[in-house]
Design a protein around this motif. Structure first.
Motif, mmCIF file in Angstrom:
data_model
loop_
_atom_site.group_PDB
_atom_site.id
_atom_site.type_symbol
_atom_site.label_atom_id
_atom_site.label_comp_id
_atom_site.label_asym_id
_atom_site.label_seq_id
_atom_site.Cartn_x
_atom_site.Cartn_y
_atom_site.Cartn_z
ATOM 1 N N SER A 193 0.826 -1.213 0.000
ATOM 2 C CA SER A 193 0.000 0.000 0.000
ATOM 3 C C SER A 193 0.852 1.251 0.000
ATOM 4 C CB SER A 193 -0.907 0.015 1.226
ATOM 5 O OG SER A 193 -0.128 0.221 2.373
ATOM 6 N N CYS A 194 2.180 1.103 0.148
ATOM 7 C CA CYS A 194 3.057 2.253 0.267
ATOM 8 C C CYS A 194 3.483 2.747 -1.107
ATOM 9 C CB CYS A 194 4.301 1.857 1.066
ATOM 10 S SG CYS A 194 5.504 3.156 1.187
ATOM 11 N N PRO A 195 3.139 3.973 -1.514
ATOM 12 C CA PRO A 195 3.561 4.462 -2.829
ATOM 13 C C PRO A 195 5.075 4.506 -2.990
ATOM 14 C CG PRO A 195 1.838 5.858 -1.959
ATOM 15 C CD PRO A 195 2.228 4.927 -0.867
ATOM 16 N N SER A 196 5.793 4.737 -1.878
ATOM 17 C CA SER A 196 7.250 4.745 -1.958
ATOM 18 C C SER A 196 7.770 3.353 -2.306
ATOM 19 C CB SER A 196 7.826 5.198 -0.612
ATOM 20 O OG SER A 196 9.176 5.486 -0.724
ATOM 21 N N TYR A 197 7.085 2.311 -1.803
ATOM 22 C CA TYR A 197 7.464 0.954 -2.155
ATOM 23 C C TYR A 197 7.064 0.646 -3.590
ATOM 24 C CZ TYR A 197 8.156 -4.092 -1.518
ATOM 25 O OH TYR A 197 8.582 -5.383 -1.619
ATOM 26 N N TRP A 198 5.997 1.236 -4.104
ATOM 27 C CA TRP A 198 5.607 1.017 -5.500
ATOM 28 C C TRP A 198 6.695 1.514 -6.448
ATOM 29 C CZ3 TRP A 198 0.080 3.530 -5.355
ATOM 30 C CH2 TRP A 198 -0.786 2.694 -4.647
ATOM 31 N N TRP A 199 7.232 2.705 -6.129
ATOM 32 C CA TRP A 199 8.178 3.280 -7.078
ATOM 33 C C TRP A 199 9.597 2.748 -6.899
ATOM 34 C CZ3 TRP A 199 4.001 4.113 -9.149
ATOM 35 C CH2 TRP A 199 3.017 4.977 -8.704
ATOM 36 N N PRO B 242 10.674 -0.735 -5.462
ATOM 37 C CA PRO B 242 10.521 -1.977 -4.702
ATOM 38 C C PRO B 242 11.831 -2.706 -4.431
ATOM 39 C CG PRO B 242 9.724 -2.282 -6.929
ATOM 40 C CD PRO B 242 10.065 -0.848 -6.798
ATOM 41 N N GLU B 243 12.844 -2.490 -5.294
ATOM 42 C CA GLU B 243 14.075 -3.254 -5.059
ATOM 43 C C GLU B 243 14.937 -2.636 -3.980
ATOM 44 O OE1 GLU B 243 14.053 -2.101 -8.559
ATOM 45 O OE2 GLU B 243 12.772 -3.722 -9.224
ATOM 46 N N GLN B 244 14.833 -1.299 -3.814
ATOM 47 C CA GLN B 244 15.756 -0.655 -2.870
ATOM 48 C C GLN B 244 15.127 -0.445 -1.498
ATOM 49 O OE1 GLN B 244 16.201 2.769 -5.227
ATOM 50 N NE2 GLN B 244 18.252 2.201 -5.851
ATOM 51 N N PHE B 245 13.897 0.056 -1.482
ATOM 52 C CA PHE B 245 13.240 0.322 -0.215
ATOM 53 C C PHE B 245 12.750 -1.000 0.364
ATOM 54 C CE2 PHE B 245 11.259 2.365 3.075
ATOM 55 C CZ PHE B 245 9.881 2.439 3.019
ATOM 56 N N HIS B 246 12.990 -1.218 1.675
ATOM 57 C CA HIS B 246 12.624 -2.501 2.253
ATOM 58 C C HIS B 246 11.130 -2.676 2.457
ATOM 59 C CE1 HIS B 246 16.362 -4.363 2.632
ATOM 60 N NE2 HIS B 246 16.811 -3.796 3.714
ATOM 61 N N GLY B 247 10.410 -1.566 2.628
ATOM 62 C CA GLY B 247 8.971 -1.711 2.827
ATOM 63 C C GLY B 247 8.624 -1.766 4.309
ATOM 64 N N ARG C 238 13.881 5.932 2.499
ATOM 65 C CA ARG C 238 12.915 6.204 1.428
ATOM 66 C C ARG C 238 11.511 6.330 1.992
ATOM 67 N NH1 ARG C 238 14.870 7.683 -2.936
ATOM 68 N NH2 ARG C 238 16.115 6.372 -4.286
ATOM 69 N N CYS C 239 11.329 6.049 3.271
ATOM 70 C CA CYS C 239 10.021 6.235 3.880
ATOM 71 C C CYS C 239 9.731 7.727 3.948
ATOM 72 C CB CYS C 239 10.001 5.636 5.277
ATOM 73 S SG CYS C 239 8.521 6.063 6.198
ATOM 74 N N ARG C 240 8.597 8.138 3.359
ATOM 75 C CA ARG C 240 8.239 9.557 3.364
ATOM 76 C C ARG C 240 7.123 9.829 4.361
ATOM 77 N NH1 ARG C 240 12.612 10.439 1.105
ATOM 78 N NH2 ARG C 240 12.831 10.139 -1.130
ATOM 79 N N LYS D 214 10.528 5.475 14.933
ATOM 80 C CA LYS D 214 11.396 5.228 16.087
ATOM 81 C C LYS D 214 12.787 4.822 15.649
ATOM 82 C CE LYS D 214 7.978 3.903 19.486
ATOM 83 N NZ LYS D 214 7.231 2.730 19.921
ATOM 84 N N MET D 215 12.858 4.047 14.553
ATOM 85 C CA MET D 215 14.181 3.643 14.073
ATOM 86 C C MET D 215 14.949 4.838 13.558
ATOM 87 S SD MET D 215 14.388 0.017 12.231
ATOM 88 C CE MET D 215 12.983 0.220 11.190
ATOM 89 N N LYS D 216 14.252 5.730 12.854
ATOM 90 C CA LYS D 216 14.926 6.928 12.338
ATOM 91 C C LYS D 216 15.422 7.778 13.495
ATOM 92 C CE LYS D 216 12.184 7.676 8.183
ATOM 93 N NZ LYS D 216 11.122 8.535 7.649
ATOM 94 N N THR D 217 14.568 7.926 14.522
ATOM 95 C CA THR D 217 14.957 8.698 15.704
ATOM 96 C C THR D 217 16.179 8.089 16.359
ATOM 97 O OG1 THR D 217 12.619 9.094 16.056
ATOM 98 C CG2 THR D 217 14.095 9.653 17.845
#
Lengths: 315, 111
Positions: A219-225, A227-232, A267-269, A290-293
């Motif tokens: 459901s994540c548009p960032s994962y749509w664009w 998929p190979e790099q962003f883990h989701g 890549r998470c927006r 939390k991971m980003k923090t």
């Protein structure tokens, strides 16, 4: 005075005719009510009652709902994917969308393909896109509004193997790449088991329940664009589950593996579609935040100053 | 899109529909409109800079320029309204973004 009553009568006749036409466009005769001879208004009222009762009875017996299901077969490569309509009587079917799919496959069209296993929302096999949102079909009740069709398509932006079955190998590889097992440096303190306090175990609530249905990642548009790099969100939720586990000793290494380049985690927006669609009501967006923090706060000040010093040519 | 499962079969698999069928939710419309309003404001800024600061007052001696400004005077009002809407939305969403992204910085940390 007679002129006024003529106008009034004419107006009443026209308005009655219009109202009758709007309320029962199909039939104009209606029923015959011998006891109501001479009472035009009562006869009209009785006709309307008869008609609504008929419609209600008809609706109760025949609750047919239209389902538009995505079809594509690798046996007919030349045919483009299309939405096929099926009509199912809801009074003779179970309440969930998976029951509808089973009924269609059993009675009407046995070539309809979909994954399913537990029928109780714990295996994550029957994940698909129902009416625009991703859920597991066994936990999604059918929308009882029979005037609108329900559209069922496979998980978005995934390669389709057949009908509602998609290729999830990339998704599983990403889950494998975050190393979802306990990694320790020291043996257990009393030689028996790694102990954890109740508060430490409570940190894992909301993280371990993930059933890997792939609803959030797809459901994540960032994962749509990418998929190979962003883990989701699903893989990142599990990565956070292992980072917060107090028994795991490799926290810094896990974080570093995720943040080496800027595509795996960052890549998470914060679109937050994942949290909105999770069928188990988990919160991947929160875990990623939390991971980003944690990553941004874990850079100690001395190290960054040293790095800046080196960048400007000082030794 | 080519996927080899057996050496002799090359299957071109379709991609399942994403943008046309996915329901537009509150969570997904906020970030994309933030991006669109940001791009819009950037182009407005760029053209404003080129037009007003770089062009020089000599342009008003040309007849066509005065005609253009006269005929587009109503349009300027509308585009100012739209720019104000985009700017306010972008600012509000930006502040909300900052607050949610950095909400974990003040809490007590466990390690």
């Amino acid at each position: 005075m007679s002129k006024m009553s003529w106008i009034k009568d004419g107006y009443k006749k026209v308005s009655d005719a219009v109202v009758r036409k709007i309320e029962n466009p199909a039939k104009s005769g209606g029923g015959h009510f011998p006891t109501l001879e001479g009472h035009a208004a009562a006869q009209r009222h009785a006709e309307q009652v008869l008609e609504t009762h008929g419609a209600l009875r008809e609706k109760m017996n025949n609750l047919k709902k239209e389902f538009k299901i995505y079809r594509w077969s690798p046996d007919h490569l030349h045919r483009k994917p299309f939405l096929q309509s099926y009509f199912v009587d809801l009074s003779k079917c179970g309440p969930m969308v998976l029951d509808v799919l089973q009924k269609i496959k059993g009675e009407e069209d046995s070539s309809l393909s979909y994954r399913r296993s537990c029928r109780e929302g714990i295996c994550g096999s029957c994940a698909m896109n129902i009416d625009g949102t991703n859920t597991v079909a066994c936990l999604k009740p059918i929308d009882a509004d029979t005037s609108k069709p329900t559209v069922i398509t496979p998980l978005p932006h995934m390669y389709v193997i057949k009908d509602l079955v998609v290729d999830l190998t990339n998704f599983y590889q990403q889950y494998k790449s975050i190393e979802p097992w306990l990694k320790t440096k020291k043996p257990p303190p009393d030689g028996r088991e790694y102990r954890q306090s109740i508060a430490e175990r409570k940190r894992l609530d909301g993280l371990y329940e993930c059933i890997l249905c792939a609803c959030c990642s797809t459901s994540c548009p960032s994962y749509w664009w990418n998929p190979e790099q962003f883990h989701g969100p699903a893989a990142l939720l599990h990565a956070y589950r292992w980072i917060t586990d107090s028994r795991d000793d490799f926290t810094d290494e896990r974080l570093q593996a995720l943040t080496e380049d800027e595509t795996r985690l960052y890549r998470c927006r914060t679109i937050k579609n994942c949290t909105a669609t999770c069928p188990k009501s988990l919160n991947p967006a929160n875990a990623i935040n939390k991971m980003k923090t944690k990553h941004l706060l874990s850079q100690p000040v001395e190290k960054t100053e040293d790095q800046i010093g080196r960048a400007f040519g000082e030794s | 899109m080519k996927k080899k499962i057996q050496p002799k079969m090359n299957i071109l698999r379709p991609l399942s529909p994403h943008l046309p069928i996915y329901k537009p939710q509150l969570t997904s419309t906020f970030p994309i409109s933030h991006r669109i309003s940001g791009a819009f404001l950037a182009t407005i800024l760029f053209f404003f800079y080129l037009l007003c600061l770089k062009i020089g007052l000599i342009c008003f001696t040309y007849e066509n320029v005065c005609q253009l400004i006269f005929y587009s005077s109503k349009l300027i009002l509308i585009s100012v309204e739209i720019t104000a809407l985009a700017l306010s939305y972008h600012i509000y969403n930006g502040v909300r973004h900052l607050l949610t992204d950095f909400s974990g910085f003040g809490r007590k940390r466990w390690k």
